[in-house]
Design a protein around this motif. Sequence first.
Motif, PDB file in Angstrom:
ATOM      1  N   PRO A  63       0.812  -1.221   0.000  1.00 21.27           N
ATOM      2  CA  PRO A  63       0.000   0.000   0.000  1.00 21.27           C
ATOM      3  C   PRO A  63       0.841   1.264   0.000  1.00 21.27           C
ATOM      4  O   PRO A  63       2.062   1.232   0.176  1.00 21.27           O
ATOM      5  CB  PRO A  63      -0.759  -0.119   1.327  1.00 21.27           C
ATOM      6  N   VAL A  65       1.296   4.492   2.350  1.00 24.00           N
ATOM      7  CA  VAL A  65       1.072   4.787   3.761  1.00 24.00           C
ATOM      8  C   VAL A  65       1.265   6.284   3.971  1.00 24.00           C
ATOM      9  O   VAL A  65       2.240   6.857   3.483  1.00 24.00           O
ATOM     10  CB  VAL A  65       2.050   3.998   4.660  1.00 24.00           C
ATOM     11  N   SER A 119      -3.916   0.203  -2.391  1.00 23.18           N
ATOM     12  CA  SER A 119      -4.695   0.715  -1.263  1.00 23.18           C
ATOM     13  C   SER A 119      -3.909   1.783  -0.502  1.00 23.18           C
ATOM     14  O   SER A 119      -2.712   1.981  -0.733  1.00 23.18           O
ATOM     15  CB  SER A 119      -5.061  -0.431  -0.314  1.00 23.18           C
ATOM     16  N   THR A 140      -3.141   3.299   3.466  1.00 21.32           N
ATOM     17  CA  THR A 140      -3.210   3.171   4.922  1.00 21.32           C
ATOM     18  C   THR A 140      -2.955   4.537   5.542  1.00 21.32           C
ATOM     19  O   THR A 140      -1.893   5.132   5.323  1.00 21.32           O
ATOM     20  CB  THR A 140      -2.168   2.164   5.446  1.00 21.32           C
ATOM     21  N   VAL A 176      -2.246   6.536   8.779  1.00 24.81           N
ATOM     22  CA  VAL A 176      -1.752   6.325  10.135  1.00 24.81           C
ATOM     23  C   VAL A 176      -1.955   7.595  10.953  1.00 24.81           C
ATOM     24  O   VAL A 176      -1.549   8.686  10.550  1.00 24.81           O
ATOM     25  CB  VAL A 176      -0.252   5.960  10.124  1.00 24.81           C
ATOM     26  N   GLU A 228     -10.797   8.082  15.417  1.00 24.11           N
ATOM     27  CA  GLU A 228     -11.214   7.422  14.177  1.00 24.11           C
ATOM     28  C   GLU A 228     -12.280   8.242  13.454  1.00 24.11           C
ATOM     29  O   GLU A 228     -12.250   8.375  12.228  1.00 24.11           O
ATOM     30  CB  GLU A 228     -11.732   6.020  14.473  1.00 24.11           C
ATOM     31  N   VAL A 233      -9.297   2.345   1.599  1.00 28.13           N
ATOM     32  CA  VAL A 233      -8.619   3.036   2.697  1.00 28.13           C
ATOM     33  C   VAL A 233      -8.745   2.259   3.996  1.00 28.13           C
ATOM     34  O   VAL A 233      -9.829   1.777   4.350  1.00 28.13           O
ATOM     35  CB  VAL A 233      -9.193   4.458   2.903  1.00 28.13           C
ATOM     36  N   THR A 234      -7.633   2.150   4.706  1.00 27.63           N
ATOM     37  CA  THR A 234      -7.600   1.583   6.051  1.00 27.63           C
ATOM     38  C   THR A 234      -7.078   2.637   7.015  1.00 27.63           C
ATOM     39  O   THR A 234      -6.058   3.285   6.730  1.00 27.63           O
ATOM     40  CB  THR A 234      -6.683   0.344   6.118  1.00 27.63           C
ATOM     41  N   ASP A 238      -5.309   3.393  10.470  1.00 31.72           N
ATOM     42  CA  ASP A 238      -4.427   2.722  11.426  1.00 31.72           C
ATOM     43  C   ASP A 238      -4.149   3.688  12.580  1.00 31.72           C
ATOM     44  O   ASP A 238      -3.355   4.611  12.450  1.00 31.72           O
ATOM     45  CB  ASP A 238      -3.127   2.316  10.734  1.00 31.72           C
ATOM     46  N   LEU A 261       5.850  -0.083   8.903  1.00 40.09           N
ATOM     47  CA  LEU A 261       4.947  -0.181   7.755  1.00 40.09           C
ATOM     48  C   LEU A 261       5.698  -0.020   6.436  1.00 40.09           C
ATOM     49  O   LEU A 261       5.286  -0.564   5.407  1.00 40.09           O
ATOM     50  CB  LEU A 261       3.850   0.875   7.862  1.00 40.09           C
ATOM     51  N   ALA A 321       5.415  -1.324   2.326  1.00 42.21           N
ATOM     52  CA  ALA A 321       4.727  -0.270   1.590  1.00 42.21           C
ATOM     53  C   ALA A 321       5.444   0.043   0.280  1.00 42.21           C
ATOM     54  O   ALA A 321       6.654  -0.155   0.146  1.00 42.21           O
ATOM     55  CB  ALA A 321       4.634   1.002   2.432  1.00 42.21           C
TER      56      ALA A 321
END
Length: 289
Positions: A152, A154, A180, A182, A184, A211, A230-231, A233, A246, A250
């Motif tokens: 991904p 990041v 994708s 991520t 953080v 969040e 999207v995630t 973290d 990460l 990445a």
Amino acid sequence: MTVHSAVSVAVDGSDQALEAVQWAAAAAQRLQRRLDVVSVVPPVAMPFGPLSLQSDEDAMLAARQKAETAVSVAAQVAVRTANVPVETRVIEGKPALALRAVSTRAHMLVVGRRGLGGVRGLLLGSVSTDVAAHGDCPTVVVPAGGDRTTGPVVVGFDGSPSADAALERAFDAASTMKTSLTVVHGYGGFTDEVFHGYSGQVLENLRGNAEIAVATRIAGHSERLPDVEVTIDLTTEPPAEHLSVLSETAQLVVVGTRGRGGFRGLTLGSTSQALLHVAQSPVMVVQNR
């Protein structure tokens, strides 16, 4: 940065610079932009004595010939790497100021983690810090062996204007890389030890609020680029340490030039220096303009 600006890459004849060229060429192809290969010839220290003028001229000629060779080899590497128009040039001046000037007309500026000649210590010394802090376009630093095509993007995000600029660039990068993202977020700048003795509900509430705040900032970008998965973290770990871990998987880590909270001084302070020293993926530093 101009509308039809190129992806610029600084070279000096080193192997690390050629790795940066490969990354930059692939990026230029994804972005459908031309590649601008640049080498900087720094001022020659003036010697003393009757032969000083001749020695100075010889040194400048040798430095320029080396730079010409560096951009020529780099252009060949770029053509083998990607189907992209390539332009080469050699410029004279102090490296930091010369690359600042390059950044005013570039879409992004790419450099290797270490270099020789005109860009010696580009990442670890004052030149890299200057360009990252004062350049007019994002700066991408490519480590040895860090050019990978899986994993991904990041991004370090703390809600600051600089982080917003980094978030926008990270979305764009994930979309063009077809991968994708991520996001953080170090909430509160705390570590787990701070919460010792507090109820689990306190920590859970802080995480929940963080969040929601991050998701709200992401929403507009997700509408613009719905193809990017999207995630979020959330972490209480030191930001450089978490982002460094990460970076092992990445394709790219993106950070802003300044931050607050868990990412304060991410680019220009000790946290950023630590990340840039140890990250195993390319790191993009985005200025808030």
